[in-house]
Design a protein around this motif. Structure first.
Motif, short mmCIF file in Angstrom:
data_model
loop_
_atom_site.label_atom_id
_atom_site.label_comp_id
_atom_site.label_asym_id
_atom_site.label_seq_id
_atom_site.Cartn_x
_atom_site.Cartn_y
_atom_site.Cartn_z
N GLY A 1 12.42 -65.72 -57.48
CA GLY A 1 13.46 -65.08 -56.67
C GLY A 1 12.96 -64.06 -55.68
N SER A 2 11.66 -63.90 -55.57
CA SER A 2 11.10 -62.91 -54.64
C SER A 2 11.43 -63.25 -53.20
CB SER A 2 9.58 -62.84 -54.81
OG SER A 2 8.99 -62.08 -53.77
N LYS A 3 11.71 -62.21 -52.42
CA LYS A 3 11.94 -62.38 -50.98
C LYS A 3 10.65 -62.12 -50.19
CE LYS A 3 16.79 -60.88 -51.29
NZ LYS A 3 16.78 -60.69 -52.77
N ASN A 4 9.57 -61.96 -50.92
CA ASN A 4 8.30 -61.59 -50.27
C ASN A 4 7.15 -62.40 -50.87
OD1 ASN A 4 6.75 -60.13 -48.49
ND2 ASN A 4 6.80 -58.23 -49.64
N LYS A 5 7.37 -63.70 -51.02
CA LYS A 5 6.43 -64.54 -51.76
C LYS A 5 5.06 -64.64 -51.10
CE LYS A 5 10.06 -67.37 -53.85
NZ LYS A 5 10.71 -68.69 -53.88
N GLU A 6 5.02 -64.78 -49.80
CA GLU A 6 3.73 -64.96 -49.13
C GLU A 6 2.85 -63.73 -49.32
OE1 GLU A 6 2.38 -67.59 -47.80
OE2 GLU A 6 4.15 -68.84 -48.09
N ASN A 7 3.43 -62.55 -49.15
CA ASN A 7 2.64 -61.33 -49.34
C ASN A 7 2.29 -61.12 -50.82
OD1 ASN A 7 2.47 -60.59 -46.65
ND2 ASN A 7 4.40 -59.45 -46.69
N ALA A 8 3.21 -61.51 -51.70
CA ALA A 8 2.93 -61.39 -53.13
C ALA A 8 1.76 -62.29 -53.51
CB ALA A 8 4.17 -61.73 -53.94
N TRP A 9 1.73 -63.51 -52.94
CA TRP A 9 0.61 -64.40 -53.20
C TRP A 9 -0.70 -63.81 -52.67
CZ3 TRP A 9 -1.93 -67.77 -55.78
CH2 TRP A 9 -3.05 -68.39 -55.22
N LYS A 10 -0.63 -63.19 -51.50
CA LYS A 10 -1.84 -62.56 -50.95
C LYS A 10 -2.39 -61.51 -51.92
CE LYS A 10 -0.69 -63.19 -46.05
NZ LYS A 10 -0.30 -62.50 -44.79
N TRP A 11 -1.49 -60.73 -52.53
CA TRP A 11 -1.92 -59.71 -53.48
C TRP A 11 -2.47 -60.34 -54.76
CZ3 TRP A 11 -3.96 -55.47 -54.77
CH2 TRP A 11 -3.76 -54.86 -56.01
N MET A 12 -1.78 -61.34 -55.27
CA MET A 12 -2.24 -62.01 -56.48
C MET A 12 -3.61 -62.64 -56.28
SD MET A 12 1.31 -63.89 -57.58
CE MET A 12 0.50 -64.93 -58.80
N SER A 13 -3.79 -63.32 -55.16
CA SER A 13 -5.07 -63.98 -54.91
C SER A 13 -6.17 -62.96 -54.64
CB SER A 13 -4.95 -64.98 -53.75
OG SER A 13 -4.51 -64.35 -52.57
N TYR A 14 -5.82 -61.82 -54.05
CA TYR A 14 -6.81 -60.76 -53.85
C TYR A 14 -7.25 -60.19 -55.20
CZ TYR A 14 -9.22 -56.77 -51.79
OH TYR A 14 -10.19 -55.86 -51.42
N MET A 15 -6.29 -60.06 -56.13
CA MET A 15 -6.65 -59.62 -57.48
C MET A 15 -7.56 -60.63 -58.17
SD MET A 15 -2.92 -58.22 -58.75
CE MET A 15 -3.46 -57.55 -60.33
N GLY A 16 -7.51 -61.87 -57.70
CA GLY A 16 -8.35 -62.92 -58.26
C GLY A 16 -9.68 -63.08 -57.54
N THR A 17 -10.16 -62.02 -56.90
CA THR A 17 -11.49 -62.05 -56.29
C THR A 17 -12.47 -61.25 -57.14
OG1 THR A 17 -11.09 -60.07 -54.95
CG2 THR A 17 -10.48 -62.21 -53.99
N GLU A 18 -13.74 -61.61 -57.04
CA GLU A 18 -14.76 -60.89 -57.81
C GLU A 18 -14.84 -59.42 -57.40
OE1 GLU A 18 -19.59 -61.11 -58.60
OE2 GLU A 18 -18.45 -62.97 -58.23
N GLU A 19 -14.67 -59.16 -56.11
CA GLU A 19 -14.75 -57.78 -55.63
C GLU A 19 -13.67 -56.91 -56.27
OE1 GLU A 19 -14.38 -55.20 -51.44
OE2 GLU A 19 -14.12 -57.38 -51.44
N CYS A 20 -12.44 -57.38 -56.26
CA CYS A 20 -11.34 -56.60 -56.83
C CYS A 20 -11.47 -56.48 -58.34
CB CYS A 20 -10.00 -57.26 -56.47
SG CYS A 20 -8.57 -56.48 -57.27
N GLN A 21 -11.77 -57.59 -59.01
CA GLN A 21 -11.87 -57.53 -60.48
C GLN A 21 -13.02 -56.63 -60.93
OE1 GLN A 21 -11.49 -61.02 -62.83
NE2 GLN A 21 -9.47 -61.49 -62.01
N THR A 22 -14.09 -56.61 -60.17
CA THR A 22 -15.20 -55.72 -60.52
C THR A 22 -14.78 -54.26 -60.39
OG1 THR A 22 -16.84 -57.36 -59.81
CG2 THR A 22 -17.57 -55.06 -59.96
#
Length: 451
Positions: A341-362
């Protein structure tokens, strides 16, 4: 029991409460359903809430105009708020979830499939060490990115091991089988000592007056046995689900399972392990006080065990199975999901996928040190950092790299499964029921999984 252990073991029961409560709308401005440039992300883990803020500057630099607001709620409130947000239409754009609730939320249509987002952005799921398959639903779609992972190890009191004439190598190479317990049984018996100083492998041992148990309780920690019996039983090839993915039955009536439960209950009967409910404190406190010499526990407790005041604690891998070669353990990987139901799915995906990077997780993992990142490179960085602080996580790194870890299965109606099976496990380990309970549990699991 520590706060982190509560999070791992009590989530199914808390979710049952959350889903059963009458649902009321969240208060306006409670942090959900954003539009425009702000992404709202929720977690129940206060450490991850703080840690992932380390990723915000890098994310916002790559995505000008997009902001992220991170909210953390105590685990006993989290799922109630989340479910109410679904109904009210103001849930967070993205959120941390436990695999036990995957089915319920998917059936309600509250989860956005990620497959198209993954394909369009070229996101590589192979970056993760474990957990990807656990978040694939019955429709074949991917519904989450793994946020973290967990493993199991034996924590032991170094001094008590030495006093028993054993070595760290003896603990690290323990074998196990459901018939006679292998060398694990011999080690646990040797570590057990009564109030007169007699060990459980010596004549005259008094099992009614135990000063130190060789091993903590390995019975009903939870109905999937993640940090107790599962790392033993799964070395035989046994898996809880039949089939393993989206099962229609839990294999509680399998002869190997029944034999394992009988062996583990026998440890208590022999005075080698404490009885069910005997201690009111968790394994870390039991090990620190000398009540037990060795405990099987989750990776999230590694820092707590390693830094017990007044005790030197070693960390050893889980047992080798009947073949003398196989180690195996279940990992319950929490997932990062997108609200349908999010009205901001594209930006939410950008954040989720950024959290799924080695740089962020480190960055996140090094800030906290309390959770294992799901990307191996980030995990290596965390292990190196923790080693410098006196905590050796090499056992867990080795478990992932050697593929001893397998993902916890996703299954239907997890809340009902937990609330039904847990009391039956407890009845068995408290001698209120005998082995006939397991056939009953298997049948009940069929009914629950069928919905």
């Amino acid at each position: 029991m520590t706060k982190r252990t509560l999070k791992r073991t009590l989530i199914p029961m808390l979710a049952a409460t959350a889903l059963a409560l009458p649902l009321a709308a969240c208060a306006s401005g409670d942090g959900g359903g954003s539009s425009g440039g702000t992404v709202h992300w929720w977690t129940w883990d206060e450490k991850q809430a703080v840690s992932y803020k380390e990723c915000l500057p890098g994310f916002e630099k790559e995505n000008p105009g997009v902001k992220v607001e991170i909210s953390q709620y105590a685990v006993d409130d989290y799922f109630t708020k989340l479910t109410a947000g679904f109904v009210a239409g103001n849930a967070p754009d993205a959120f941390q979830n436990s695999v036990q609730f995957f089915d319920a939320y998917a059936k309600q249509g509250q989860l956005e499939p990620l497959t198209d987002y993954i394909e369009k952005s070229g996101f590589d799921l192979d970056v993760y060490n474990v957990g990807v398959s656990a978040w694939q639903y019955t429709d074949g779609e991917q519904y989450a990115l793994p946020l973290d992972w967990a493993a199991t190890a034996f924590y032991y009191n170094v001094d008590k091991v030495a006093e028993a004439g054993l070595t760290p190598e003896d603990i690290a190479t323990m074998t196990w089988n459901p018939d006679d317990g292998g060398t694990f049984d011999k080690v646990a018996a040797r570590l057990t000592v009564d109030e007169n100083g007699v060990r459980a492998d010596e004549p005259g041992f008094d099992k009614t007056k135990v000063a130190t148990y060789g091993v903590g309780a390995l019975g009903s920690g939870d109905f999937i046995g993640q940090t107790t019996w599962n790392p033993m039983l799964s070395t035989t090839g046994w898996r809880i689900g039949d089939p393993e993915k989206w099962p229609t039955k839990f294999n509680y009536d399998d002869p190997e399972f029944v034999k394992t439960m009988e062996y583990l209950r026998g440890l208590t009967d022999r005075g080698i392990a404490p009885g069910f409910g005997q201690f009111t404190v968790g394994d870390t406190e039991q090990l620190g006080s000398g009540a037990i010499a060795m405990a099987s526990g989750g990776s999230w407790s590694a820092t707590t065990f390693a830094k017990l005041p007044g005790s030197k604690v070693g960390i050893a891998p889980t047992v080798l199975g009947p073949d003398g070669e196989t180690r195996s353990m279940m990992s319950n990987s929490n997932g990062n999901q997108l609200w349908a139901g999010s009205k901001n799915k594209e930006n939410a995906w950008k954040w989720m996928s950024y959290m799924g990077t080695e740089e962020c997780q480190t960055k996140a993992a090094l800030q906290s040190g309390s959770f294992f990142p799901s990307i191996p490179g980030a995990m290596d960085a965390l292990a190196a950092d923790q080693l410098g602080q006196g905590v050796d996580l090499s056992v867990f790194v080795e478990a992932a790299k050697n593929e001893w870890v397998y993902p916890a299965p996703a299954y239907a109606n997890g809340s009902e499964m937990g609330s039904t099976m847990q009391p039956l496990f407890e009845a068995y380990f408290s001698h209120e029921r005998d082995a006939d309970v397991f056939a009953e549990m298997a049948e009940q699991s069929k009914e629950i999984l069928a919905g």
